[in-house]
Design a protein around this motif. Structure first.
Motif, mmCIF file in Angstrom:
data_model
loop_
_atom_site.group_PDB
_atom_site.id
_atom_site.type_symbol
_atom_site.label_atom_id
_atom_site.label_comp_id
_atom_site.label_asym_id
_atom_site.label_seq_id
_atom_site.Cartn_x
_atom_site.Cartn_y
_atom_site.Cartn_z
ATOM 1 N N ASP A 29 -15.358 -26.774 -0.326
ATOM 2 C CA ASP A 29 -14.720 -26.529 -1.634
ATOM 3 C C ASP A 29 -14.743 -24.263 -1.269
ATOM 4 O OD1 ASP A 29 -17.575 -26.375 -1.255
ATOM 5 O OD2 ASP A 29 -17.778 -26.241 -3.732
ATOM 6 N N ILE A 30 -15.379 -24.157 -0.699
ATOM 7 C CA ILE A 30 -14.263 -22.660 -0.616
ATOM 8 C C ILE A 30 -13.370 -22.430 -1.390
ATOM 9 C CG2 ILE A 30 -15.233 -20.676 0.526
ATOM 10 C CD1 ILE A 30 -15.864 -22.118 3.323
ATOM 11 N N VAL A 31 -13.970 -21.282 -2.493
ATOM 12 C CA VAL A 31 -12.761 -20.373 -3.070
ATOM 13 C C VAL A 31 -12.360 -19.353 -3.204
ATOM 14 C CG1 VAL A 31 -11.799 -20.669 -6.120
ATOM 15 C CG2 VAL A 31 -12.364 -22.551 -4.844
ATOM 16 N N ALA A 32 -11.607 -18.500 -2.814
ATOM 17 C CA ALA A 32 -11.520 -17.049 -2.925
ATOM 18 C C ALA A 32 -11.426 -16.611 -4.370
ATOM 19 C CB ALA A 32 -11.236 -16.759 -1.438
ATOM 20 N N TYR A 33 -12.076 -16.026 -5.051
ATOM 21 C CA TYR A 33 -10.792 -14.677 -6.024
ATOM 22 C C TYR A 33 -10.657 -13.677 -5.841
ATOM 23 C CZ TYR A 33 -14.230 -18.228 -8.040
ATOM 24 O OH TYR A 33 -15.204 -19.249 -8.538
ATOM 25 N N VAL A 34 -9.318 -13.173 -5.863
ATOM 26 C CA VAL A 34 -8.446 -12.353 -4.978
ATOM 27 C C VAL A 34 -7.123 -12.043 -6.284
ATOM 28 C CG1 VAL A 34 -6.332 -12.435 -3.417
ATOM 29 C CG2 VAL A 34 -8.130 -13.767 -2.930
ATOM 30 N N VAL A 35 -7.120 -10.553 -6.497
ATOM 31 C CA VAL A 35 -6.444 -9.314 -7.201
ATOM 32 C C VAL A 35 -5.355 -9.851 -6.863
ATOM 33 C CG1 VAL A 35 -5.802 -7.510 -8.326
ATOM 34 C CG2 VAL A 35 -8.495 -8.632 -7.945
ATOM 35 N N ASP A 36 -4.164 -10.900 -7.405
ATOM 36 C CA ASP A 36 -3.314 -10.771 -6.587
ATOM 37 C C ASP A 36 -1.932 -10.575 -7.093
ATOM 38 O OD1 ASP A 36 -2.866 -12.746 -8.501
ATOM 39 O OD2 ASP A 36 -1.379 -14.171 -7.478
ATOM 40 N N ASP A 37 -1.827 -9.352 -8.531
ATOM 41 C CA ASP A 37 -0.780 -8.495 -8.598
ATOM 42 C C ASP A 37 -0.005 -7.935 -8.054
ATOM 43 O OD1 ASP A 37 0.745 -7.440 -10.671
ATOM 44 O OD2 ASP A 37 -0.210 -8.143 -12.068
ATOM 45 N N PRO A 38 0.848 -7.730 -7.778
ATOM 46 C CA PRO A 38 1.795 -6.748 -6.462
ATOM 47 C C PRO A 38 2.034 -5.428 -7.427
ATOM 48 C CG PRO A 38 2.997 -8.898 -7.023
ATOM 49 C CD PRO A 38 2.169 -9.159 -7.899
ATOM 50 N N ASP A 39 2.106 -5.030 -9.374
ATOM 51 C CA ASP A 39 1.575 -4.163 -9.705
ATOM 52 C C ASP A 39 0.602 -3.265 -9.824
ATOM 53 O OD1 ASP A 39 4.155 -4.147 -9.980
ATOM 54 O OD2 ASP A 39 3.918 -5.653 -11.254
ATOM 55 N N ALA A 40 -0.904 -4.283 -9.102
ATOM 56 C CA ALA A 40 -1.994 -3.457 -8.703
ATOM 57 C C ALA A 40 -1.960 -2.515 -8.344
ATOM 58 C CB ALA A 40 -3.100 -4.714 -8.790
ATOM 59 N N LEU A 41 -2.367 -1.079 -9.059
ATOM 60 C CA LEU A 41 -3.111 -0.415 -8.732
ATOM 61 C C LEU A 41 -4.551 -0.365 -8.105
ATOM 62 C CD1 LEU A 41 -1.618 2.357 -10.940
ATOM 63 C CD2 LEU A 41 -0.459 1.115 -8.679
ATOM 64 N N PHE A 42 -4.909 0.482 -6.981
ATOM 65 C CA PHE A 42 -6.750 0.804 -6.245
ATOM 66 C C PHE A 42 -6.678 2.037 -6.259
ATOM 67 C CE2 PHE A 42 -4.656 -3.092 -5.372
ATOM 68 C CZ PHE A 42 -5.154 -4.307 -5.774
ATOM 69 N N LYS A 43 -8.495 2.353 -6.730
ATOM 70 C CA LYS A 43 -8.907 3.242 -5.925
ATOM 71 C C LYS A 43 -9.585 2.913 -4.620
ATOM 72 C CE LYS A 43 -13.300 4.935 -7.526
ATOM 73 N NZ LYS A 43 -14.096 4.845 -9.117
ATOM 74 N N VAL A 44 -9.386 4.454 -3.592
ATOM 75 C CA VAL A 44 -9.878 3.749 -2.221
ATOM 76 C C VAL A 44 -9.959 4.945 -2.144
ATOM 77 C CG1 VAL A 44 -7.269 4.263 -1.469
ATOM 78 C CG2 VAL A 44 -9.254 3.087 0.139
ATOM 79 N N ALA A 45 -10.810 5.414 -0.917
ATOM 80 C CA ALA A 45 -11.214 6.672 0.004
ATOM 81 C C ALA A 45 -10.893 6.705 1.006
ATOM 82 C CB ALA A 45 -12.720 6.632 0.355
ATOM 83 N N VAL A 46 -9.963 8.400 1.304
ATOM 84 C CA VAL A 46 -9.465 8.411 2.138
ATOM 85 C C VAL A 46 -10.444 9.016 3.144
ATOM 86 C CG1 VAL A 46 -7.833 10.683 3.031
ATOM 87 C CG2 VAL A 46 -8.199 9.601 0.705
ATOM 88 N N THR A 47 -10.471 8.315 4.624
ATOM 89 C CA THR A 47 -10.737 9.228 5.339
ATOM 90 C C THR A 47 -10.162 9.262 6.582
ATOM 91 O OG1 THR A 47 -10.702 6.960 6.798
ATOM 92 C CG2 THR A 47 -12.301 7.353 5.402
ATOM 93 N N ALA A 48 -10.252 10.284 7.734
ATOM 94 C CA ALA A 48 -10.044 11.120 8.738
ATOM 95 C C ALA A 48 -9.030 9.301 10.137
ATOM 96 C CB ALA A 48 -10.561 11.628 9.853
ATOM 97 N N ALA A 49 -8.073 10.033 10.277
ATOM 98 C CA ALA A 49 -6.813 8.872 10.949
ATOM 99 C C ALA A 49 -8.747 7.959 11.788
ATOM 100 C CB ALA A 49 -6.434 9.952 11.620
ATOM 101 N N GLY A 50 -7.797 6.514 11.780
ATOM 102 C CA GLY A 50 -8.885 5.938 12.629
ATOM 103 C C GLY A 50 -10.158 5.883 12.928
ATOM 104 N N THR A 51 -10.637 6.362 11.746
ATOM 105 C CA THR A 51 -12.307 6.497 11.286
ATOM 106 C C THR A 51 -13.150 6.182 10.441
ATOM 107 O OG1 THR A 51 -12.788 8.804 11.009
ATOM 108 C CG2 THR A 51 -12.850 8.901 12.912
ATOM 109 N N ALA A 52 -14.427 6.143 10.046
ATOM 110 C CA ALA A 52 -14.910 6.064 8.790
ATOM 111 C C ALA A 52 -15.059 6.827 8.160
ATOM 112 C CB ALA A 52 -15.956 5.036 8.997
#
Length: 199
Positions: free
Chosen positions: A96-119
């Motif tokens: 009964d594994i259920v994932a909760y997913v933000v699936d709206d194609p119009d959703a906007l997300f905040k995300v960090a910027v990292t150097a190419a290929g690194t964290a």
């Protein structure tokens, strides 16, 4: 220096919808196959596969997302009762594994910027707004259940890249034109609901 300091990536965090519409926390529930052999962390990108379940989308320069994972529930095989978890632990056996997913194609997300290929945290200038970027896949943290996905500080107009930068986040800028966080959406046609080709 700006406050607060962003010292590491943290995945994709929903903030609102295109056009400034409010994100009310809506998610869709998708099954995860019993025993699926990969961790999925809060803020990870996930995709539908042809049996109707979801898996982690490990794409970088290309991706086929159905959305962003924000948690799951399942009956613990060890404890015998339902758990609600920040992340899906690899190899979990339950029917009964259920994932909760933000699936709206119009959703906007905040995300960090990292150097190419690194964290390693990096910056973009405001000129990055309107450009595209790639995902940087870094293993999440099991202690917290949080993703460590970020996007690359190298941006381009390349149509096949999965991320479109919509805005910058001034509150965490490290300089007048040095932004360590941005607001993003799925580039047109990358989201599985917008792609004319089925799963």
């Amino acid at each position: 220096m700006a406050y607060p300091t962003v010292s590491a990536p943290y995945g994709l965090k929903p903030v609102n919808l295109v056009g400034g519409r409010v994100f009310a926390g809506a998610t869709r529930q998708f099954p995860i196959a019993s025993g699926y052999a990969a961790n999925i962390f809060n803020g990870d990108v996930v995709k539908l596969i042809n049996d109707g379940t979801i898996e982690k989308d490990t794409g970088t320069a290309t991706a086929t997302p159905v959305g962003v994972f924000v948690g799951c529930s399942y009956t613990s095989p060890a404890l015998g009762y339902q758990l609600f978890s920040q992340y899906y632990p690899t190899g979990t056996v339950a029917s009964d594994i259920v994932a909760y997913v933000v699936d709206d194609p119009d959703a906007l997300f905040k995300v960090a910027v990292t150097a190419a290929g690194t964290a390693n945290i990096a910056t973009v200038a405001r000129t990055a707004v309107g450009n595209n970027s790639v995902l940087i896949q870094t293993a999440g943290v099991t202690a917290t259940g949080d993703s460590k996905i970020s996007i690359s500080s190298t941006t381009a107009t390349t149509a096949t890249q999965p991320i479109r930068i919509i805005d910058v986040v001034p509150e965490t800028a490290t300089g007048a034109d040095a932004f360590v966080e941005v607001i993003v959406k799925w580039n047109w046609g990358m989201h599985q609901y917008q792609n004319a080709t089925g799963v």
